[in-house]
Design a protein around this motif. Structure first.
Motif, PDB file in Angstrom:
ATOM      1  N   VAL A  66       0.833  -1.200   0.000  1.00 24.99           N
ATOM      2  CA  VAL A  66       0.000   0.000   0.000  1.00 24.99           C
ATOM      3  C   VAL A  66       0.870   1.253   0.000  1.00 24.99           C
ATOM      4  O   VAL A  66       1.717   1.425   0.888  1.00 24.99           O
ATOM      5  N   PRO A  67       0.682   2.140  -0.971  1.00 27.21           N
ATOM      6  CA  PRO A  67       1.426   3.405  -0.964  1.00 27.21           C
ATOM      7  C   PRO A  67       1.054   4.249   0.262  1.00 27.21           C
ATOM      8  O   PRO A  67      -0.109   4.257   0.689  1.00 27.21           O
ATOM      9  N   GLU A  68       2.028   4.961   0.807  1.00 24.90           N
ATOM     10  CA  GLU A  68       1.751   5.773   1.987  1.00 24.90           C
ATOM     11  C   GLU A  68       0.725   6.858   1.683  1.00 24.90           C
ATOM     12  O   GLU A  68       0.013   7.327   2.584  1.00 24.90           O
ATOM     13  N   ALA A  69       0.624   7.263   0.419  1.00 25.84           N
ATOM     14  CA  ALA A  69      -0.377   8.265   0.049  1.00 25.84           C
ATOM     15  C   ALA A  69      -1.790   7.770   0.320  1.00 25.84           C
ATOM     16  O   ALA A  69      -2.679   8.560   0.684  1.00 25.84           O
ATOM     17  N   HIS A  70      -2.017   6.470   0.162  1.00 23.37           N
ATOM     18  CA  HIS A  70      -3.343   5.917   0.438  1.00 23.37           C
ATOM     19  C   HIS A  70      -3.678   6.033   1.922  1.00 23.37           C
ATOM     20  O   HIS A  70      -4.833   6.261   2.303  1.00 23.37           O
ATOM     21  N   ILE A  71      -2.673   5.839   2.777  1.00 24.32           N
ATOM     22  CA  ILE A  71      -2.880   5.946   4.221  1.00 24.32           C
ATOM     23  C   ILE A  71      -3.221   7.383   4.588  1.00 24.32           C
ATOM     24  O   ILE A  71      -4.147   7.647   5.363  1.00 24.32           O
ATOM     25  N   ALA A  72      -2.478   8.330   4.009  1.00 22.66           N
ATOM     26  CA  ALA A  72      -2.725   9.744   4.286  1.00 22.66           C
ATOM     27  C   ALA A  72      -4.120  10.164   3.824  1.00 22.66           C
ATOM     28  O   ALA A  72      -4.827  10.912   4.520  1.00 22.66           O
ATOM     29  N   GLU A  73      -4.546   9.671   2.666  1.00 20.74           N
ATOM     30  CA  GLU A  73      -5.879   9.985   2.165  1.00 20.74           C
ATOM     31  C   GLU A  73      -6.955   9.437   3.107  1.00 20.74           C
ATOM     32  O   GLU A  73      -7.966  10.115   3.373  1.00 20.74           O
ATOM     33  N   ALA A  74      -6.748   8.233   3.585  1.00 17.09           N
ATOM     34  CA  ALA A  74      -7.726   7.619   4.479  1.00 17.09           C
ATOM     35  C   ALA A  74      -7.822   8.386   5.798  1.00 17.09           C
ATOM     36  O   ALA A  74      -8.920   8.586   6.337  1.00 17.09           O
ATOM     37  N   LEU A  75      -6.687   8.810   6.312  1.00 11.94           N
ATOM     38  CA  LEU A  75      -6.693   9.595   7.556  1.00 11.94           C
ATOM     39  C   LEU A  75      -7.430  10.914   7.351  1.00 11.94           C
ATOM     40  O   LEU A  75      -8.218  11.342   8.201  1.00 11.94           O
ATOM     41  N   ALA A  76      -7.181  11.559   6.234  1.00  9.88           N
ATOM     42  CA  ALA A  76      -7.810  12.852   5.965  1.00  9.88           C
ATOM     43  C   ALA A  76      -9.326  12.722   5.819  1.00  9.88           C
ATOM     44  O   ALA A  76     -10.070  13.652   6.148  1.00  9.88           O
ATOM     45  N   ALA A  77      -9.775  11.564   5.343  1.00  8.42           N
ATOM     46  CA  ALA A  77     -11.214  11.359   5.108  1.00  8.42           C
ATOM     47  C   ALA A  77     -11.953  10.848   6.335  1.00  8.42           C
ATOM     48  O   ALA A  77     -13.184  10.753   6.324  1.00  8.42           O
ATOM     49  N   LEU A  78     -11.234  10.543   7.400  1.00  4.28           N
ATOM     50  CA  LEU A  78     -11.861   9.973   8.591  1.00  4.28           C
ATOM     51  C   LEU A  78     -12.780  11.004   9.250  1.00  4.28           C
ATOM     52  O   LEU A  78     -12.378  12.148   9.481  1.00  4.28           O
ATOM     53  N   THR A  79     -13.998  10.624   9.568  1.00  8.17           N
ATOM     54  CA  THR A  79     -14.920  11.555  10.216  1.00  8.17           C
ATOM     55  C   THR A  79     -14.461  11.825  11.647  1.00  8.17           C
ATOM     56  O   THR A  79     -13.864  10.952  12.291  1.00  8.17           O
ATOM     57  N   PRO A  80     -14.736  13.005  12.177  1.00  9.48           N
ATOM     58  CA  PRO A  80     -14.339  13.318  13.553  1.00  9.48           C
ATOM     59  C   PRO A  80     -14.893  12.325  14.580  1.00  9.48           C
ATOM     60  O   PRO A  80     -14.207  11.968  15.538  1.00  9.48           O
ATOM     61  N   GLN A  81     -16.106  11.863  14.379  1.00 10.79           N
ATOM     62  CA  GLN A  81     -16.719  10.936  15.336  1.00 10.79           C
ATOM     63  C   GLN A  81     -15.968   9.613  15.382  1.00 10.79           C
ATOM     64  O   GLN A  81     -15.668   9.089  16.459  1.00 10.79           O
ATOM     65  N   ILE A  82     -15.649   9.074  14.195  1.00 12.60           N
ATOM     66  CA  ILE A  82     -14.939   7.799  14.149  1.00 12.60           C
ATOM     67  C   ILE A  82     -13.515   7.971  14.665  1.00 12.60           C
ATOM     68  O   ILE A  82     -12.998   7.125  15.396  1.00 12.60           O
ATOM     69  N   ARG A  83     -12.875   9.079  14.323  1.00 14.92           N
ATOM     70  CA  ARG A  83     -11.510   9.322  14.799  1.00 14.92           C
ATOM     71  C   ARG A  83     -11.484   9.384  16.327  1.00 14.92           C
ATOM     72  O   ARG A  83     -10.605   8.797  16.967  1.00 14.92           O
ATOM     73  N   THR A  84     -12.429  10.095  16.906  1.00 20.16           N
ATOM     74  CA  THR A  84     -12.489  10.196  18.367  1.00 20.16           C
ATOM     75  C   THR A  84     -12.688   8.831  19.012  1.00 20.16           C
ATOM     76  O   THR A  84     -12.049   8.501  20.013  1.00 20.16           O
ATOM     77  N   ALA A  85     -13.575   8.020  18.426  1.00 17.29           N
ATOM     78  CA  ALA A  85     -13.820   6.678  18.964  1.00 17.29           C
ATOM     79  C   ALA A  85     -12.576   5.810  18.867  1.00 17.29           C
ATOM     80  O   ALA A  85     -12.236   5.089  19.812  1.00 17.29           O
ATOM     81  N   LEU A  86     -11.887   5.872  17.733  1.00 18.23           N
ATOM     82  CA  LEU A  86     -10.669   5.088  17.562  1.00 18.23           C
ATOM     83  C   LEU A  86      -9.591   5.529  18.540  1.00 18.23           C
ATOM     84  O   LEU A  86      -8.907   4.692  19.161  1.00 18.23           O
ATOM     85  N   GLU A  87      -9.433   6.821  18.717  1.00 20.36           N
ATOM     86  CA  GLU A  87      -8.407   7.324  19.629  1.00 20.36           C
ATOM     87  C   GLU A  87      -8.704   6.937  21.073  1.00 20.36           C
ATOM     88  O   GLU A  87      -7.792   6.609  21.839  1.00 20.36           O
ATOM     89  N   GLU A  88      -9.977   6.931  21.444  1.00 17.76           N
ATOM     90  CA  GLU A  88     -10.330   6.511  22.803  1.00 17.76           C
ATOM     91  C   GLU A  88     -10.100   5.011  22.988  1.00 17.76           C
ATOM     92  O   GLU A  88      -9.608   4.569  24.039  1.00 17.76           O
TER      93      GLU A  88
END
Length: 442
Positions: A66-88
């Motif tokens: 997987v190119p690192e650009a794909h990872i960066a794109e996925a992170l940028a597209a993550l919704t705030p709600q899902i990001r908060t849940a994952l971080e918790e």
């Protein structure tokens, strides 16, 4: 769900094991198929992985690494709600995993005689994240965080390429990996991914790993067995299992909800209720049927609940329920009992135990802080779930000075002679031979 009535029977441990509902034939077939797929990857490398992606995932021409650009794109597209849940979830699992790393201990056997017990992380880990019927960013956390806590320096991740994502790994899985700083990711799935981690794939610059971890279906679990001895693995976390032990105090609606929640994973999922209350069993059966019919994944739920691996088991009493549960050794055990906290001590074999009706398996799947990668197929009788210890190797470091060696010199020589291994004793005696000046050679 079928009913297994064990009431009024005196069952030996062997009888109890025989009564456990399992899809044994499916497991046997999975082992044979998985071994063949693993061997194809060992000999065919990238070409075999691409062939498997086309056959099993309906994907061609994709980036396996997987190119690192794909990872960066996925992170940028993550919704705030899902990001908060994952971080918790990351925070909670990191906190719980830290308790699983033993401290270094030094034992003084005698003057000048020390043994240091230390725990060394493996160097390289391959993490497998399923991606067939569902998306599991939570499994990224459950695997990667304990490895990081253990001190693993290289972590590679694999997950199946998704046809509806243009052959990419699902973006939420990529985003979860990105939150944890994982950049070595491969779009490969199933038993083939396990083989790739075990043997490496030179065309992809994929080096073999030391330990493979992660859940999956029965083929993934069987692939781990196929590579045993080549690489270390966690327990064989195959198709999910839930066993609920309930008495007359249990809420039939909640019991049914929890059984259905695990059955929605996969057609091979196991859902088992054990109770000494026939009226509760009947009410749960009605609730399960109604809930399954209105669920999004009702077809796969129906297959799982009607399969030989799922059942309602009637027993005489609590002791028989505990004996059956310990023989089954479920991945997930829920106790819906009036005195659940006190009763838990009798249930000794389970991947994880969820005590009381307010502690569903779903909690452990996401936010409890416990790990949800757990042994299936009865392995909880002897194997633990995933933790920081999965990636650690206990080592003993021995340090004796000359006087400490002298104190055990005679014993070593005596034992080496009785074992007819005289050179062992001579290796010790060599340290006490006097040179021409009469001093000991150290």
């Amino acid at each position: 769900m079928r009913t297994i009535d064990l009431r009024g029977r005196r069952l030996s441990p062997a009888d109890m094991l025989a009564a456990v509902p399992r899809a044994a034939q499916a497991r046997a077939e999975a082992l044979e198929t998985a071994a063949r797929i693993v061997d194809d990857v060992r000999t065919g490398g990238e070409a075999a992985l691409r062939d498997q992606a086309e056959r099993f995932d309906r994907v061609t021409g994709h980036d396996i690494r997987v190119p690192e650009a794909h990872i960066a794109e996925a992170l940028a597209a993550l919704t705030p709600q899902i990001r908060t849940a994952l971080e918790e979830a990351i925070r909670r699992v990191r906190q719980a995993s830290a308790a699983q790393v033993p401290e270094t201990r030094v034992t003084q056997i005698g003057d000048g005689a020390l043994i240091t017990q230390r725990w060394q992380p493996v160097n390289r880990v391959g993490v497998y994240i399923p991606g067939g019927k569902a998306v599991y960013p939570s499994s990224v956390i459950m695997n990667v965080v304990p490895a990081q806590v253990a001190g693993v320096t290289e972590i590679a991740l694999a997950s199946p390429p998704q046809a509806d994502q243009g052959g990419r790994v699902h973006p939420v899985i990529l985003a979860a990996a990105g939150l944890l700083g994982i950049t070595e990711i491969y779009a490969m799935g199933g038993a083939g991914a396990i083989g790739a981690f075990a043997w490496g794939v030179s065309d992809l610059d994929l080096d073999p790993v030391d330990v493979i971890s992660g859940p999956g279906n029965n083929y993934v679990a069987s692939a781990k067995r196929a590579v045993a001895g080549v690489v270390g693995t966690d327990s064989e976390a195959g198709a999910t299992e839930i066993l609920i032990v309930a008495d007359s105090s249990a809420n039939a609606r909640l019991v049914a909800a929890d059984l259905v929640s695990q059955a929605e994973h996969d057609e091979q999922a196991s859902a088992v209720l054990v109770t000494d209350d026939a009226d509760l069993a009947q009410r749960v059966a009605v609730e399960v049927s109604a809930r399954a019919e209105t669920s999004l994944h009702r077809e796969r739920i129906g297959v799982a609940l009607s399969g030989p691996q799922s059942a309602i088991v009637l027993v005489d009493d609590r002791a028989m329920a505990a004996a059956f549960s310990n023989a089954y050794a479920p991945e997930h055990l829920e106790l819906h009992l009036e005195d659940a906290q006190e009763a838990a001590a009798a249930f000794t074999s389970a991947g994880a135990i969820f005590v009381g009706e307010q502690t569903p398996v779903s909690l452990g799947d996401y936010m409890a802080g416990s790990n949800h990668v757990l042994p299936t197929g009865g392995q909880a009788r002897y194997a633990p779930g995933l933790g920081a210890y999965t990636y650690l190797r206990p080592q003993q470091v021995i340090s004796y000075d000359h006087a400490a060696l002298a104190a055990v010199r005679e014993g070593i020589v005596a034992l080496s002679n009785v074992e007819v291994l005289p050179a062992h004793g001579e290796a010790v005696e060599a340290r006490f031979q006097e040179d021409a000046q009469g001093t000991a050679t150290l």
